[in-house]
Design an enzyme around this catalytic site. Structure first.
Site, mmCIF file in Angstrom:
data_model
loop_
_atom_site.group_PDB
_atom_site.id
_atom_site.type_symbol
_atom_site.label_atom_id
_atom_site.label_comp_id
_atom_site.label_asym_id
_atom_site.label_seq_id
_atom_site.Cartn_x
_atom_site.Cartn_y
_atom_site.Cartn_z
ATOM 1 N N ASP A 1 7.604 15.265 5.739
ATOM 2 C CA ASP A 1 7.491 13.822 6.018
ATOM 3 C C ASP A 1 7.361 13.541 7.501
ATOM 4 O OD1 ASP A 1 8.786 13.951 3.262
ATOM 5 O OD2 ASP A 1 8.196 11.852 3.498
ATOM 6 N N ARG B 1 4.860 7.177 -3.642
ATOM 7 C CA ARG B 1 5.738 7.915 -2.723
ATOM 8 C C ARG B 1 4.963 9.150 -2.246
ATOM 9 N NH1 ARG B 1 4.932 12.057 -5.083
ATOM 10 N NH2 ARG B 1 6.434 13.041 -3.707
ATOM 11 N N ASN C 1 11.814 16.968 5.222
ATOM 12 C CA ASN C 1 11.177 16.923 3.907
ATOM 13 C C ASN C 1 12.260 16.610 2.869
ATOM 14 O OD1 ASN C 1 8.747 17.235 2.272
ATOM 15 N ND2 ASN C 1 9.741 19.032 1.407
HETATM 16 O O1 MRU Z 1 10.921 10.524 -1.496
HETATM 17 P P1 MRU Z 1 9.511 11.014 -1.622
HETATM 18 O O2 MRU Z 1 9.132 11.341 -3.032
HETATM 19 O O3 MRU Z 1 8.530 10.111 -0.945
HETATM 20 O O4 MRU Z 1 9.512 12.390 -0.811
HETATM 21 C C1 MRU Z 1 8.319 13.117 -0.740
HETATM 22 C C2 MRU Z 1 8.428 14.419 -0.059
HETATM 23 O O5 MRU Z 1 9.475 14.787 0.434
HETATM 24 C C3 MRU Z 1 7.169 15.211 0.089
HETATM 25 O O6 MRU Z 1 7.438 16.570 0.076
HETATM 26 C C4 MRU Z 1 6.496 14.846 1.433
HETATM 27 O O7 MRU Z 1 6.342 13.476 1.534
HETATM 28 C C5 MRU Z 1 5.178 15.514 1.601
HETATM 29 S S1 MRU Z 1 3.961 14.886 0.485
HETATM 30 C C6 MRU Z 1 2.478 15.631 0.828
#
Ligand code: MRU
Length: 351
Positions: free
Chosen positions: A234, A45, A244
């Site tokens: 994201d 993730r 995010n």
């Molecule tokens: O659901 P996830 O764990 O994939 O969410 C990740 C995030 O929100 C991070 O902050 C984002 O992807 C940036 S990672 C450099």
């Protein structure tokens, strides 16, 4: 430490992020379905890491194509399967776009050679992401002063990227510079990326930190114990609105109320310049079980109604600066991000 994603003769090896920090287990994926399942289940993730994994997924899928199959149709299915995994991170679609261009440009190659060309492209995406993160770290470290306490949310570290990290990359670069810093790590309900992953990474790096529950940040800001906040993103729209992990918006509001800087760090692969603002960012809703239980232990009645949006969108006007590998942009973002948009288009046309 092993890399987040490793290419090994016809498969990728990933650290299974669902099992951290208590177990260090590695997962092998041999085709696009296994990669897609790893992304959907959050075994891998974090926006940039999802992009890198998906690029490898495309290459793995193509390596499995049989001679009697229609190559273009099969390629379309592979891209479609990976594109349906998670909707929010722009990096996923950015990486698939890059793989599609390489596929189109090399269509005349025999299938095996074409698959190997796609493996090389996925490796280039991975290497590229690591370099971008290091640049973000070097640029962003100037925003942290000696003695600062920094709040971060979710995990935007090496695990969420090809390595080094974005928000954590900045913290790491400031620490490596010799600055005395302290990190407050939000646990990040419901999936606990902060408690499980960021704490694991900071512990290994020897960076001093304290774990807090998400609802403690406001009080610590009021007491003067937090000096700034940095998160990853994201998907970032042209006006600086940034999606995010759920909870990021609350931090930005709290930071503004307490007159503290709130920064976002992300590579250009996270920017979506087709969106004028954050209203068009698709927000993933995840299964209710993630809210009903903590660490596998049910904490409510089985029939209570639950919401589980995985992301929120912070308005650009609450973001003090955005740090990418291109530099540090300040509001108004509709103006300051414009040169990055041109650079992004230029880069995409080169792939
Ligand atoms: O659901 P996830 O764990 O994939 O969410 C990740 C995030 O929100 C991070 O902050 C984002 O992807 C940036 S990672 C450099």
């Amino acid at each position: 430490m092993r890399p987040t994603i490793e290419w090994k003769e016809g498969k990728i090896v990933l650290i299974d992020q669902r099992r951290l920090p208590l177990e260090e287990v590695y997962l092998e994926c041999r085709d696009e379905n296994e990669v897609a399942e790893a992304i959907e289940s959050l075994a891998i993730r974090g926006a940039p890491a999802i992009g890198v994994a998906a690029a490898y997924g495309v290459a793995l899928g193509l390596l499995q194509v049989r001679p009697e199959e229609d190559l273009a149709a099969r390629f379309g299915q592979i891209i479609g399967r990976l594109a349906r995994t998670r909707p929010t991170a722009r990096n996923l679609f950015w990486a698939l776009e890059r793989m599609k261009r390489v596929f189109e440009e090399n269509r005349r190659l025999p299938c095996g050679a074409l698959a190997l060309r796609l493996v090389r492209e996925a490796q280039a995406i991975e290497k590229d992401d690591l370099e971008r993160n290091k640049k973000i770290g070097l640029l962003g470290r100037e925003l942290i002063r000696d003695g600062n306490s920094v709040l971060t949310h979710c995990n935007a570290g090496g695990l969420a990227t090809a390595g080094y990290g974005t928000a954590i990359g900045i913290i790491r670069a400031a620490f490596e510079q010799g600055k005395r810093i302290h990190v407050f790590v939000d646990e990040t309900r419901p999936f606990l990326q902060g408690a499980r992953l960021t704490a694991w990474e900071l512990d290994r790096l020897g960076i001093p930190f304290t774990l807090i529950t998400d609802n403690m940040a406001g009080w610590l800001m009021k007491k003067g114990e937090i000096h700034l906040a940095i998160t990853g993103a994201d998907r970032i729209a042209s006006n600086g609105d940034a999606a995010n992990k759920i909870g990021t918006y609350s931090i930005a509001v709290l930071a503004r109320h307490h007159r503290l800087p709130f920064y976002i760090a992300a590579p250009l692969s996270s920017f979506d310049f087709s969106l004028r603002d954050g209203g068009g960012i698709p927000i993933e809703e995840r299964p209710s079980v993630e809210v009903r239980a903590v660490g596998g232990c049910t904490v409510t009645l089985p029939h209570v109604p639950v919401r589980n949006p995985a992301f929120d969108v912070t308005p650009g006007k609450l973001v003090s600066a955005i740090i990418s590998e291109r530099g540090i942009a300040r509001p108004p973002y509709s103006k300051s991000l414009r040169p990055w948009r041109e650079k992004n288009e230029e880069e995409l046309s080169l792939f």
